[in-house]
Design a protein around this motif. Structure first.
Motif, PDB file in Angstrom:
ATOM      1  N   UNK A   7     -10.436 -22.144 -12.709  1.00 32.33           N
ATOM      2  CA  UNK A   7     -10.311 -20.689 -12.670  1.00 32.33           C
ATOM      3  C   UNK A   7      -9.993 -20.233 -11.248  1.00 32.33           C
ATOM      4  N   UNK A   8      -9.141 -19.217 -11.143  1.00 31.61           N
ATOM      5  CA  UNK A   8      -8.841 -18.610  -9.849  1.00 31.61           C
ATOM      6  C   UNK A   8      -8.759 -17.101 -10.017  1.00 31.61           C
ATOM      7  N   UNK A   9      -9.346 -16.392  -9.072  1.00 32.67           N
ATOM      8  CA  UNK A   9      -9.294 -14.929  -9.055  1.00 32.67           C
ATOM      9  C   UNK A   9      -8.817 -14.500  -7.679  1.00 32.67           C
ATOM     10  N   UNK A  10      -7.866 -13.587  -7.632  1.00 31.01           N
ATOM     11  CA  UNK A  10      -7.344 -13.118  -6.357  1.00 31.01           C
ATOM     12  C   UNK A  10      -7.261 -11.606  -6.299  1.00 31.01           C
ATOM     13  N   UNK A  11      -7.493 -11.047  -5.116  1.00 35.36           N
ATOM     14  CA  UNK A  11      -7.379  -9.609  -4.883  1.00 35.36           C
ATOM     15  C   UNK A  11      -6.529  -9.408  -3.633  1.00 35.36           C
ATOM     16  N   UNK A  12      -5.596  -8.485  -3.672  1.00 35.05           N
ATOM     17  CA  UNK A  12      -4.714  -8.268  -2.518  1.00 35.05           C
ATOM     18  C   UNK A  12      -4.590  -6.775  -2.209  1.00 35.05           C
ATOM     19  N   UNK A  13      -4.258  -6.501  -0.939  1.00 33.55           N
ATOM     20  CA  UNK A  13      -4.073  -5.114  -0.486  1.00 33.55           C
ATOM     21  C   UNK A  13      -3.023  -5.101   0.622  1.00 33.55           C
ATOM     22  N   UNK A  14      -1.996  -4.277   0.443  1.00 37.77           N
ATOM     23  CA  UNK A  14      -0.919  -4.168   1.422  1.00 37.77           C
ATOM     24  C   UNK A  14      -0.643  -2.704   1.728  1.00 37.77           C
ATOM     25  N   UNK A  15      -0.962  -2.217   2.931  1.00 36.15           N
ATOM     26  CA  UNK A  15      -0.578  -0.851   3.304  1.00 36.15           C
ATOM     27  C   UNK A  15       0.946  -0.734   3.330  1.00 36.15           C
ATOM     28  N   UNK A  16       1.450   0.422   2.972  1.00 33.36           N
ATOM     29  CA  UNK A  16       2.891   0.655   2.919  1.00 33.36           C
ATOM     30  C   UNK A  16       3.229   1.900   3.736  1.00 33.36           C
ATOM     31  N   UNK A  17       4.256   1.824   4.563  1.00 30.34           N
ATOM     32  CA  UNK A  17       4.648   2.931   5.440  1.00 30.34           C
ATOM     33  C   UNK A  17       3.477   3.382   6.310  1.00 30.34           C
ATOM     34  N   UNK A  18       2.784   2.402   6.874  1.00 32.27           N
ATOM     35  CA  UNK A  18       1.607   2.690   7.675  1.00 32.27           C
ATOM     36  C   UNK A  18       1.913   3.591   8.863  1.00 32.27           C
TER      37      UNK A  18
END
Length: 380
Positions: free
Chosen positions: A73-84
């Protein structure tokens, strides 16, 4: 005299067409957020992922890789700011989940949410009349199967909703709801000895977002979805039990018709895409550029990426991405790092713009965290 006139006219038309073709002619599609690299690991290697080793975020790049996942099992969470540089409420975020069912098959699911921020509306005299929050998201599931010990294939089904209309302003823009599919393949060789080091070859392809055209309003022309062909390859230099260096290369091409170019009365070249089905457009896209073979090659983006891994617990990454100035001019360098704490992995990446065109991820840190648990499978 007539022959001279006709020859001169022909030359002028050819010259005008050539000048028009020298103008930038990028390909536009609906829901372009589907092409944004979601995770920081790939983001640190020049947005590469078709043939890198399997991780929690493989479903976006190549669902076939999940059949080679090292954990059950693998769980991933991501976050990418855009036009910072311009705002702080636009971002791409989401999560992934994968389950390797057995030695031969796996399935996965993911959610990508693109928040376009809050828009404050005012009337003619500047009085506030409300706010709107625009967003797009995709929800997808995939299944991958090993056809041999070294090769797998996978399919993915994706639901997409793109809501860009401002209801309180009586906007004519409608929300788009549609489905697309991915077809992919992945090759990972057995570990072999090459003298002073061992090595593993990798290769992969993914044709993503295959689906019908959509329209954002009742009276506007239909837009192609961002159907994309991704081809990648790489090699792992396994130096010893602790040190490994991976080199990767990747090529991408939108399987969407190139806008045709003609010169109108004011000398500006209008761009119009062919009115054909999405399926026909996939094949036409290989030989329809107004500038011929040279322009077709300009539509291929390429990227190089490298990763150094120590003891499967610490990683350093670098990459470069290149797109022709005639097709969008995205050119940038990336760096990144990864850290593993028992079953948790944390990745970060940073982008350096190398183009005169501003990049929405310029001076931006991207983050992703993943957790592996359950049964552990043999990696090679």
């Amino acid at each position: 005299m007539r022959k001279i006139f006709l020859c001169t006219l022909t030359a002028l038309v050819a010259f005008s067409t050539l000048k028009a073709q020298e103008q930038p002619n990028p390909i536009t599609t609906a829901a372009p957020f589907l092409l944004i690299a979601p995770d920081a690991r790939s983001g640190g290697m020049g947005d590469i992922g078709a043939a890198t080793s399997t991780d929690a975020f493989s479903q976006h790049w190549n669902p076939s890789k999940l059949a080679f996942a090292p954990a059950q099992f693998s769980v991933g969470v991501f976050y990418t700011p855009w036009l910072k540089e311009l705002t702080n409420d636009v971002f791409l975020g989401g999560f992934t989940f994968s389950n390797r069912i057995n030695d031969r098959s796996a399935w996965g699911a993911s959610l990508n949410y693109f928040n376009l921020g809050q828009i404050d509306l005012t009337d003619n005299i500047g009085q506030p009349i409300g706010t709107e929050k625009l967003n797009e998201f995709s929800l997808d599931g995939s299944y991958s199967l090993k056809l041999s010990e070294t090769y797998s294939m996978g399919v993915a089904l994706r639901y997409i909703r793109s809501d860009l209309g401002i209801e309180s302003a009586n906007s004519d823009i409608n929300a788009v709801n549609t489905f697309t599919v991915d077809i992919s393949g992945y090759y990972q060789s057995d570990e072999e000895n090459y003298g002073d080091f061992n090595g593993v070859w990798r290769a992969g392809f993914n044709i993503s977002n295959i689906g019908p055209k959509v329209s954002y309003s009742n009276d506007s022309e239909e837009n192609f979805m961002p159907t994309n062909l991704k081809l990648g390859g790489g090699f792992d230099f396994i130096l010893d039990n602790y040190n490994k260096i991976t080199l990767n290369a990747e090529f991408n091409k939108l399987l969407v018709p190139t806008p045709s170019v003609s010169v109108n009365d004011d000398g500006e070249p209008p761009y119009v895409q062919k009115d054909i089905s999405f399926f026909s457009g996939m094949f036409v896209s290989f030989a329809d550029a107004p500038g011929g073979f040279e322009e077709e090659m300009q539509e291929v983006t390429w990227a190089l990426g490298a990763e150094y891994m120590y003891d499967d617990s610490f990683a350093l990454r670098a990459g470069y991405f290149h797109e022709s100035e005639m097709k969008g001019a995205r050119q940038f360098f990336t760096i990144g790092a990864g850290f593993k704490f028992k079953s948790a992995k944390l990745d970060v990446s940073y982008l350096f713009n190398a183009s005169d065109v501003n990049n929405p991820l310029e001076n931006t840190l991207r983050f992703a965290i993943a957790f592996d648990f359950g049964e552990i499978f043999e990696i090679y």
